[in-house]
Design a protein around this motif. Structure first.
Motif, mmCIF file in Angstrom:
data_model
loop_
_atom_site.group_PDB
_atom_site.id
_atom_site.type_symbol
_atom_site.label_atom_id
_atom_site.label_comp_id
_atom_site.label_asym_id
_atom_site.label_seq_id
_atom_site.Cartn_x
_atom_site.Cartn_y
_atom_site.Cartn_z
ATOM 1 N N GLY A 1 14.266 11.893 -1.830
ATOM 2 C CA GLY A 1 13.464 10.894 -1.118
ATOM 3 C C GLY A 1 14.273 9.810 -0.441
ATOM 4 N N ILE A 2 15.583 10.004 -0.287
ATOM 5 C CA ILE A 2 16.423 8.962 0.325
ATOM 6 C C ILE A 2 16.788 9.283 1.783
ATOM 7 C CG2 ILE A 2 18.604 7.676 0.173
ATOM 8 C CD1 ILE A 2 16.769 7.106 -2.166
ATOM 9 N N ARG A 3 17.460 10.394 1.985
ATOM 10 C CA ARG A 3 18.022 10.653 3.316
ATOM 11 C C ARG A 3 17.081 11.417 4.238
ATOM 12 N NH1 ARG A 3 22.148 13.894 0.758
ATOM 13 N NH2 ARG A 3 20.429 13.875 -0.714
ATOM 14 N N TYR A 4 16.295 12.295 3.644
ATOM 15 C CA TYR A 4 15.290 13.033 4.422
ATOM 16 C C TYR A 4 14.268 13.582 3.436
ATOM 17 C CZ TYR A 4 18.407 16.844 2.954
ATOM 18 O OH TYR A 4 19.191 17.687 2.224
ATOM 19 N N GLY A 5 13.180 14.091 3.967
ATOM 20 C CA GLY A 5 12.149 14.647 3.110
ATOM 21 C C GLY A 5 11.170 13.608 2.619
ATOM 22 N N ARG B 1 9.059 10.897 0.664
ATOM 23 C CA ARG B 1 9.290 9.787 -0.258
ATOM 24 C C ARG B 1 7.944 9.265 -0.767
ATOM 25 N NH1 ARG B 1 12.695 4.220 0.775
ATOM 26 N NH2 ARG B 1 14.418 5.700 0.946
ATOM 27 N N LEU C 1 15.101 2.646 -7.879
ATOM 28 C CA LEU C 1 15.671 3.865 -7.307
ATOM 29 C C LEU C 1 15.244 5.115 -8.074
ATOM 30 C CD1 LEU C 1 17.533 4.595 -4.969
ATOM 31 C CD2 LEU C 1 19.468 4.451 -6.534
ATOM 32 N N LYS C 2 15.286 5.013 -9.400
ATOM 33 C CA LYS C 2 14.919 6.168 -10.236
ATOM 34 C C LYS C 2 13.474 6.592 -9.973
ATOM 35 C CE LYS C 2 16.774 8.890 -13.339
ATOM 36 N NZ LYS C 2 17.934 9.729 -12.982
ATOM 37 N N ILE D 1 11.936 6.354 -7.142
ATOM 38 C CA ILE D 1 11.911 7.096 -5.870
ATOM 39 C C ILE D 1 12.229 8.559 -6.137
ATOM 40 C CG2 ILE D 1 13.042 7.461 -3.642
ATOM 41 C CD1 ILE D 1 13.259 4.648 -3.170
ATOM 42 N N TYR D 2 13.329 8.788 -6.881
ATOM 43 C CA TYR D 2 13.708 10.181 -7.172
ATOM 44 C C TYR D 2 12.561 10.917 -7.849
ATOM 45 C CZ TYR D 2 18.595 8.425 -6.849
ATOM 46 O OH TYR D 2 19.774 7.858 -6.462
ATOM 47 N N ARG E 1 10.008 13.649 -6.013
ATOM 48 C CA ARG E 1 10.150 15.050 -6.405
ATOM 49 C C ARG E 1 8.859 15.580 -7.039
ATOM 50 N NH1 ARG E 1 15.175 17.137 -6.907
ATOM 51 N NH2 ARG E 1 14.899 18.077 -8.958
ATOM 52 N N ASN F 1 15.114 11.338 10.227
ATOM 53 C CA ASN F 1 14.473 12.048 9.115
ATOM 54 C C ASN F 1 14.378 11.202 7.846
ATOM 55 O OD1 ASN F 1 13.638 14.803 9.775
ATOM 56 N ND2 ASN F 1 15.762 15.095 10.372
ATOM 57 N N PRO G 1 13.100 8.579 5.266
ATOM 58 C CA PRO G 1 11.789 7.949 5.044
ATOM 59 C C PRO G 1 11.817 6.453 5.363
ATOM 60 C CG PRO G 1 12.430 9.277 3.136
ATOM 61 C CD PRO G 1 13.624 9.209 4.037
ATOM 62 N N PHE H 1 20.335 3.934 5.351
ATOM 63 C CA PHE H 1 19.167 4.307 4.549
ATOM 64 C C PHE H 1 18.729 3.104 3.725
ATOM 65 C CE2 PHE H 1 21.706 8.341 4.776
ATOM 66 C CZ PHE H 1 20.855 9.001 5.652
ATOM 67 N N PRO I 1 15.496 0.640 -2.679
ATOM 68 C CA PRO I 1 15.277 -0.592 -3.449
ATOM 69 C C PRO I 1 16.595 -1.130 -4.003
ATOM 70 C CG PRO I 1 13.928 1.219 -4.293
ATOM 71 C CD PRO I 1 14.877 1.795 -3.324
#
Lengths: 491, 95
Positions: free
Chosen positions: A326-330, A332, A339-340, A342-343, A347, B79, B81, B88, B91
């Motif tokens: 959920g950070i660079r693409y795809g 989120r 941060l955790k 988000i992951y 997913r 790409n 989000p 990028f 948080p």
């Protein structure tokens, strides 16, 4: 005859004779897609505007006498796990629903060199994990021979599109049978090349030691031509082999005299549907009539291949899919404080149930305390399987088996029990474990009118043996006179 | 060998997945069946065998470590989000 009914080699002839144009062919395909795809649902996205624009350009160039590839202006469909720059590559997953490929897969670069025209991107099981295309996060693809049945998977969209004349040919990918099994269930020709023959660069990774891109076509000649276009070394895929370029169409010889074909008895016995088994034995008889030497043999260790596969493939998948965070693409998730979150939330919301199941199994077999018992042991059994193949290929040029233990099953029949779905791949999985080439060729219809395919397997980089025997079978039989009925679909 | 609910929860944590109660229930049963099926490989004698570590013979393929400019930076970033000034956005990680 409509333009969409021709094979690619026939379309090339018509283009060369000036009997048609790329624009005409391309328009005909989009007309066909609009008419048929609401029933079959093979395409996730179509590229009508860019396809027609390219087709027109190529027609102009051809008219002005410019030297072009003979494939210039020929349309193709692409499984939605291969990157075409500037277009969506979804892998049939919510995770990549809005992902726009920033570069071309190497196979696409190679097809661009020939000026082919892209019709669109084809449906699949999410991240290529499945054998029925029911695991697509977006919609189910239907089998053109009976809309109430699955097209197979994971390249179900590609196989259904070619079977339904919505693409003259297509690219699929095969990790455990994902080209061959849907080709068998849809009555078309599907080839999984030797591991290392075709670059995987730009193919969204599932299980890196098993994945391979290959052609799904109406006939064997088209398969050889498409393999010619996509095969070759690529420095961007370190597992691709640097070999002398071959012309596979030279192997299209109508003669199997003296070829040695082994039939592993385990694949015409228990667990194989009676009608499928009989069809395979008919194929064997045909090869004997045509002068091949056909013999029974044994591939006992093959029974463990599916167990090996679900350890290795899931382990590699759990590692490969770690990149979706959920950070660079795809996708989120909107729910997060840190941060955790988000992951985890991205997913959990982005992956479908089968993908999660595979990640769970893969993570388990790689986790501390279980690694040796599962992953390491499976890698050793993989060696046993490879050795068994090596021994068989000292004696035989080809192995003959069914492609699938049954014909296409009903939609919904196997979705509840994952293990039952996994067993749809028992005939194809060993080939990936061995890194070998395998092709499914349609040979008969069962009593429900559903296609049956047989599989030819050769030693690594001996695709010529497959092409020669498959071509000979095709020239001496007439499966292509059968056409999908598009029956059912009312339930 | 049985896999417990606690193990499934532990594995989900390792895999960065949140599972609902229903999912835990379902995956415990599914994984049990899949691993039982996987365990069939123990019937194969592999005492003399080495592992297959790659699908073909290629290993240690090296290339020069050279910087190559990726020309499509904008598309790459588009790409993401969430992004800001070519970076990028995530948080806060440090307090």
């Amino acid at each position: 005859m409509q333009l969409y009914e021709y094979t690619v080699h026939e379309l090339i002839e018509k283009l060369e004779k000036g009997e048609t144009s790329s624009e005409e062919i391309t328009k005909d395909y989009f007309k066909r897609i609009k008419e048929i795809d609401p029933k079959v649902k093979a395409y996730i996205s179509t590229l009508e505007e860019s396809a027609l624009e390219k087709a027109r350009k190529i027609d102009e160039k051809r008219k002005s006498g410019e030297t072009l590839s003979k494939f210039a202006g020929i349309p193709i469909g692409i499984k939605d796990n291969m990157c075409i720059e500037g277009t969506k590559t979804t892998c049939s997953s919510k995770m990549l629903e809005n992902f726009v490929a920033p570069y071309n897969a190497t196979v696409i670069e190679k097809l661009n060199d020939e000026d082919v025209v892209y019709l669109g991107k084809l449906n699949m099981d999410e991240f290529a994990m499945g054998s029925s295309t029911e695991r697509s996060a977006f919609f189910i693809t239907h089998n053109p021979w009976d809309l109430d049945r699955v097209p197979g998977g994971s390249s179900g969209g590609s196989a259904a599109a070619v079977a339904a004349d919505m693409a003259p040919w297509a690219l699929g990918s095969d990790t455990g049978g994902s080209i061959r099994q849907p080709s068998s269930l849809c009555g078309v020709v599907g080839l999984k090349p030797t591991y290392g023959l075709v670059s995987r660069y730009g193919l969204v990774a599932f299980a890196s030691s098993l994945d391979q891109i290959g052609p799904i076509t109406k006939d064997v000649t088209d398969s050889a031509m498409l393999l010619n276009l996509i095969a070759g070394h690529d420095e961007k895929d370190s597992t691709s082999m640097d070999l002398e370029k071959k012309d596979y169409t030279k192997a299209l010889v109508n003669d199997v005299k003296g070829m040695r074909i082994g039939i592993p008895k385990e694949y015409v016995g228990e667990g194989i549907n009676e009608e499928v088994k009989n069809a395979i034995l008919e194929v064997a008889k045909k090869y004997e009539e045509l002068g091949a030497v056909v013999e029974d043999c044994s591939f006992d260790v093959g029974q463990y291949a599916t167990s090996v596969y679900y350890i290795i493939a899931d382990a590699e998948a759990s590692s490969n899919l770690g990149r979706f965070d959920g950070i660079r693409y795809g996708y989120r998730s909107e729910k997060y404080d840190n941060l955790k979150d988000i992951y985890r939330n991205s997913r959990s919301e982005g992956f479908g149930p089968e993908v999660k199941r595979r990640i769970m199994v893969g993570t388990y077999v790689l986790s501390s305390g279980y690694y040796d018992a599962y992953y390491k042991k499976a890698q050793k059994v993989r060696t046993v399987i490879k050795d068994a193949y090596n021994k068989l290929f000292e004696k035989y040029d080809l192995l003959l088996t069914p492609t699938s233990p049954t014909t296409a099953f009903k939609i919904g029949e196997k979705t509840e029990n994952p293990l039952e779905m996994y067993l749809a791949d028992i005939c194809t999985v060993p080939v990936n474990i061995g890194g070998l080439p395998g092709m499914s060729i349609p040979c008969a219809l069962d009593s429900n009118g559903m296609p049956i395919g047989f599989q030819l397997i050769a030693k690594p980089f001996a695709e010529e043996n497959i092409f020669r025997a498959a071509y000979t079978y095709e020239q001496n039989t007439n499966f292509r006179e059968n056409k999908p009925s598009f029956k059912g679909g009312n339930s | 060998m049985a896999i417990s609910k606690e193990e499934v929860i532990h594995i989900a944590k390792l895999a960065d997945l949140n599972l609902s109660e229903d999912e835990i229930e379902k995956y415990t049963k599914d994984m049990q069946e899949i691993l039982e099926f996987a365990n069939r490989i123990n019937n194969v004698d592999t005492s003399e065998m080495t592992e297959t570590i790659a699908a073909n013979e290629k290993s240690n393929v090296f290339r020069k470590d050279e910087v190559v400019k990726f020309e499509n930076r904008e598309v790459l970033l588009s790409n993401a989000p969430s992004q800001d000034e070519g970076m990028f956005r995530i948080p806060k990680v440090l307090n």
